[in-house]
Scaffold this active site. Structure first.
Site, PDB file in Angstrom:
ATOM      1  N   SER A 138       0.824  -1.117   0.026  1.00 45.09           N
ATOM      2  CA  SER A 138      -0.164  -0.126  -0.041  1.00 45.09           C
ATOM      3  C   SER A 138       0.981   1.054  -0.168  1.00 45.09           C
ATOM      4  O   SER A 138       1.871   1.047   0.402  1.00 45.09           O
ATOM      5  CB  SER A 138      -1.105  -0.031   1.339  1.00 45.09           C
ATOM      6  OG  SER A 138      -1.575   1.330   1.541  1.00 45.09           O
ATOM      7  N   TYR A 151      -2.327  -0.288  10.253  1.00 43.99           N
ATOM      8  CA  TYR A 151      -2.234  -0.621   8.963  1.00 43.99           C
ATOM      9  C   TYR A 151      -0.958  -0.194   8.377  1.00 43.99           C
ATOM     10  O   TYR A 151      -0.430  -1.147   7.430  1.00 43.99           O
ATOM     11  CB  TYR A 151      -3.430   0.032   8.218  1.00 43.99           C
ATOM     12  CG  TYR A 151      -3.413  -0.259   6.858  1.00 43.99           C
ATOM     13  CD1 TYR A 151      -4.229  -1.556   6.432  1.00 43.99           C
ATOM     14  CD2 TYR A 151      -3.235   0.530   5.848  1.00 43.99           C
ATOM     15  CE1 TYR A 151      -4.453  -1.758   4.987  1.00 43.99           C
ATOM     16  CE2 TYR A 151      -3.388   0.076   4.294  1.00 43.99           C
ATOM     17  CZ  TYR A 151      -4.044  -0.953   4.152  1.00 43.99           C
ATOM     18  OH  TYR A 151      -4.164  -1.200   2.697  1.00 43.99           O
TER      19      TYR A 151
END
Length: 254
Positions: A138, A151
């Protein structure tokens, strides 16, 4: 070009969003696709899409955070050519607002789940004489994103694991790369907006879209096209690389 005929691929989290688009794209280009989802029902829509045009796919119920379950499923599947580590979950919070339970939950799926699939898949890829691994990272692994402590930690680990695997298995004809998307318009985004901004969904969607300098979110199929290329023989000279697919987010937001 980009033919995956006679290739066997495993896609984790292939029931919706990016994972579904990748599974469909790989199958459309000839791969036999094995979808790992938390329940078989979660993967049925993807299965139906693939079979609707004569593609070959199977769904398995598997919690990627449990190594025993992962090993059992990969033993059923046997030798493979491609692994796409896509399964993951999100979390919103800072270091001092993330509970231990939430941190453990993110770790177990987004880090340990990737490790478990690597642990199970690499011997099966070796049986095929080599192959390709794609890990979904990501932009949160590359730049600071507000309120994404757990995250970002997990996706940073995924990027690091990608480099390690690429280095360790380069002489066994196993390539490993990662993809780092910015915001992608998936059912998760729609659910997030419905839950957190029920009174101004359109306004918030527009705001999130414009955080990408290109002015919109990506479509899952665009990420899937990149994954297809990296899984194909046309990308045989590429390993140990992270690919931001982010509409300029990491380089043009200044």
């Amino acid at each position: 070009m980009f033919s995956l005929k006679s290739k066997k691929a495993v896609v984790t989290g292939g029931g919706s969003g990016i994972g579904q688009a990748i599974a469909v794209q790989l199958a459309a280009n000839g791969a036999e696709v094995h979808i790992l989802e938390i329940t078989e029902q979660s993967g049925q829509q993807t299965l139906e899409k693939i079979r609707s045009y004569g593609g070959n796919a199977t769904v398995y119920a598997c919690d990627v955070s449990k190594q025993k379950d992962v090993l059992e499923v990969f033993a059923q599947i046997g030798a493979i050519n491609i692994l796409v580590n896509n399964a993951g979950i999100a979390h919103i919070g800072k270091a001092d607002t993330t509970s231990e339970d939430d941190f453990d939950r993110i770790y177990n799926v987004n880090i340990k789940g990737v490790y478990n699939c690597l642990f199970a898949a690499i011997p099966q890829i070796r049986k095929s004489g080599g192959g390709v691994i794609i890990n979904m990272a990501s932009i949160a692994a590359l730049v600071g994103i507000p309120d994404r402590f757990a995250y970002s930690t997990a996706k940073g680990a995924v990027k690091a694991m990608t480099m390690s695997v690429a280095k360790d298995y380069i002489n066994e004809n196993i390539r490993c790369n990662s993809i780092s998307p910015a915001r992608v318009h998936t059912p998760f985004v729609d659910g997030f907006l419905q839950k957190n901004y029920p009174d101004n969904i359109e306004e918030m969607f527009e705001k999130l879209s414009k955080t990408q300098p290109i002015g919109r979110m990506a479509q899952p199929e665009e990420v899937a096209s990149l994954a297809l290329y990296l899984c194909s023989d046309e990308a045989s000279f590429i390993t140990g690389v992270d690919y931001p697919i982010d509409g300029g987010f990491t380089t043009l937001n200044n």
